[in-house]
Design a protein around this motif. Structure first.
Motif, PDB file in Angstrom:
ATOM      1  N   GLN A  98      -2.668  -2.464   1.610  1.00  0.00           N
ATOM      2  CA  GLN A  98      -1.541  -3.189   2.391  1.00  0.00           C
ATOM      3  C   GLN A  98      -0.329  -2.638   1.554  1.00  0.00           C
ATOM      4  O   GLN A  98       0.723  -2.839   2.064  1.00  0.00           O
ATOM      5  N   GLU A 101       0.663   0.946   4.106  1.00  0.00           N
ATOM      6  CA  GLU A 101       1.428   1.144   5.087  1.00  0.00           C
ATOM      7  C   GLU A 101       2.845   1.613   5.432  1.00  0.00           C
ATOM      8  O   GLU A 101       3.429   1.336   4.038  1.00  0.00           O
ATOM      9  N   GLY A 102       3.284   1.846   6.155  1.00  0.00           N
ATOM     10  CA  GLY A 102       4.742   2.394   6.394  1.00  0.00           C
ATOM     11  C   GLY A 102       5.058   3.917   5.193  1.00  0.00           C
ATOM     12  O   GLY A 102       5.946   4.382   5.473  1.00  0.00           O
ATOM     13  N   ASP A 103       3.649   4.744   5.040  1.00  0.00           N
ATOM     14  CA  ASP A 103       3.805   6.011   4.929  1.00  0.00           C
ATOM     15  C   ASP A 103       4.695   6.049   3.131  1.00  0.00           C
ATOM     16  O   ASP A 103       5.539   6.804   2.903  1.00  0.00           O
ATOM     17  N   SER A 131      -7.475   5.893   3.338  1.00  0.00           N
ATOM     18  CA  SER A 131      -7.046   5.215   4.935  1.00  0.00           C
ATOM     19  C   SER A 131      -7.008   6.414   5.743  1.00  0.00           C
ATOM     20  O   SER A 131      -6.626   7.163   5.169  1.00  0.00           O
ATOM     21  N   THR A 374      -8.770  -3.496   4.418  1.00  0.00           N
ATOM     22  CA  THR A 374      -7.872  -3.539   5.350  1.00  0.00           C
ATOM     23  C   THR A 374      -6.496  -4.647   4.834  1.00  0.00           C
ATOM     24  O   THR A 374      -6.823  -5.046   4.517  1.00  0.00           O
ATOM     25  N   PRO A 375      -4.899  -4.571   4.947  1.00  0.00           N
ATOM     26  CA  PRO A 375      -4.059  -5.169   4.114  1.00  0.00           C
ATOM     27  C   PRO A 375      -4.414  -6.753   5.264  1.00  0.00           C
ATOM     28  O   PRO A 375      -3.634  -7.359   4.092  1.00  0.00           O
TER      29      PRO A 375
END
Length: 418
Positions: A98, A101-103, A131, A374-375
């Motif tokens: 989680q 995400e978003g680098d 990931s 997975t987030p």
């Protein structure tokens, strides 16, 4: 992992533990967020003094966090302006997806491949930190379930050595059902234990198909159904409630009453059992959850922590140095021995071989797994269709039908857009 799964939650609060030795004004500061009770104050003091001695240009600012509410705190830190947040953060291994995400996390693939021995990491810690084959979470320590058993009841039943296969486990457990004792106490909704049986059979709770087609629940696969059938057979050898999990009532209290031969739990729970029933002092033992064959223990859910470096860190070089030191063999081994954890590498298991409970954990951790990476998995746990599925099967419903329903619900949650 979510620490509430394996360890007790502490009260909400924040404790700052700034540099522990004097510093010169030319030192750069590396700020770390570590979770309460992950490491003892004495360990942190030893590490800080050694690290700052070896890195004369750096000082450590260790800030202790509580697990309650940590997700929102970490998310805010990752979104902060550059240099305004922590440089290293301890996170539960299953929480890494989680945060990727978003680098927002530093890609540590190259460092881990060249310097940190990633090929020997425990899979249950390493896999959630990845990931698309890139490593963001660096394994730190692990904990997992084992079988906690009554040595005296085993001896009374003529069982000289703990079982090594699942079939032997069933046979032994049935033999232990005598004299008013339960061969095992296994709550009906202990889904982490079920997950291990499913993984042992080659199944999973959910998968993404490996082709980007989206996540789907997989409790209805033949492998997963075989895992549920083993759970059903084991559960039937005790009086565990079909409609509740291992915390309702707390299984330590049930075990402490003295009429149960085995439970599946982290070894630390034995301390709670003995506190509630001092007569059990010296009577409790540990062995890994048995596997399908004697060649290897059964698969288990691996909880624990990874270390991550935010992309917005203002001290990238120093942060990487801290992660390298804390997760390296010297300090990771010392942490494991200090806190009764499993070290992050399989080859380090021998360092905890003299502690029966930790050695049993380490044997299982070598084949450990984590929840689907997975987030959205957190949303699955919040709704948790696995628990009612287990209850229905244990009460006699058709396993295939209920597995399809539960899998459909998992698929819906994993593919929600909100």
């Amino acid at each position: 992992m979510r620490r509430r799964s394996l360890l007790a939650l502490a009260p909400l609060g924040l404790v700052g533990a700034c540099g522990l030795v004097p510093h010169g004004s030319d030192r750069r500061t590396v700020t770390m967020w570590l979770m309460k009770d992950s490491a003892s104050p004495a360990f942190l003091r030893r590490f800080t003094e050694a690290f700052e001695h070896e890195h004369s240009n750096l000082r450590l600012d260790i800030r202790i966090q509580q697990w309650t509410g940590i997700g929102q705190k970490v998310q805010a830190a990752l979104d902060a302006d550059s240099g305004q947040g922590p440089d290293v953060i301890e996170v539960g291994n299953t929480q890494v997806p989680q945060y990727v995400e978003g680098d927002r996390l530093l890609d540590l693939t190259l460092e881990s491949a060249l310097r940190w021995g990633r090929d020997d990491w425990l899979p249950g810690l390493a896999e959630p930190g990845q990931s698309l084959s890139h490593q963001y979470g660096i394994p730190w320590y692990a904990a997992n379930r084992v079988v906690v058993y009554r040595k005296d009841l085993f001896a009374r039943a003529g069982v000289k050595t703990p079982p090594r296969t699942r079939d032997e486990w069933l046979t032994v457990t049935e033999r232990l059902n005598s004299g008013g004792n339960q061969g095992i106490y296994l709550a009906g909704q202990d889904w982490y234990t079920l997950a291990g049986f499913i993984w042992d059979e080659g199944g999973d709770l959910a998968d993404d198909g490996g082709n980007g087609g989206g996540w789907r629940g997989t409790l209805d696969t033949p492998a997963a159904l075989r895992g549920m059938d083993h759970y059903r057979r084991l559960h039937a050898l005790g009086d565990g409630p079909a409609r509740a999990d291992e915390e309702h009532p707390p299984q330590a209290g049930v075990f402490a009453k003295g009429r149960v031969a085995q439970i599946v739990a982290v070894p630390g729970l034995a301390r709670t059992v003995v506190q509630q029933n001092p007569d059990l002092e010296g009577k409790l033992g540990f062995f890994p959850v048995p596997g399908r064959t004697a060649a290897a223990p059964g698969a288990v859910f691996t909880g624990g922590s990874d270390l991550v470096v935010p992309n917005n860190t203002g001290e990238r070089e120093g942060a990487v140095a801290v992660v390298a030191a804390l997760t390296g063999a010297k300090w990771d081994t010392e942490l494991a021995r200090t806190m009764n954890y499993v070290p992050n590498k399989k080859k380090l298991a021998e360092s905890v071989a003299d502690e029966e409970g930790v050695a049993a954990m380490a044997a299982g951790a070598a084949r450990g797994r984590a929840t689907p990476s997975t987030p959205q998995w957190g949303a699955v746990e919040a709704d948790n269709p696995i628990k009612p599925y287990m209850t229905k099967v244990l009460l006699g419903a058709d396993p295939a039908t209920e597995a399809r329903r539960a899998s459909k619900r998992i698929t819906e949650i994993l593919n929600r857009l909100d």
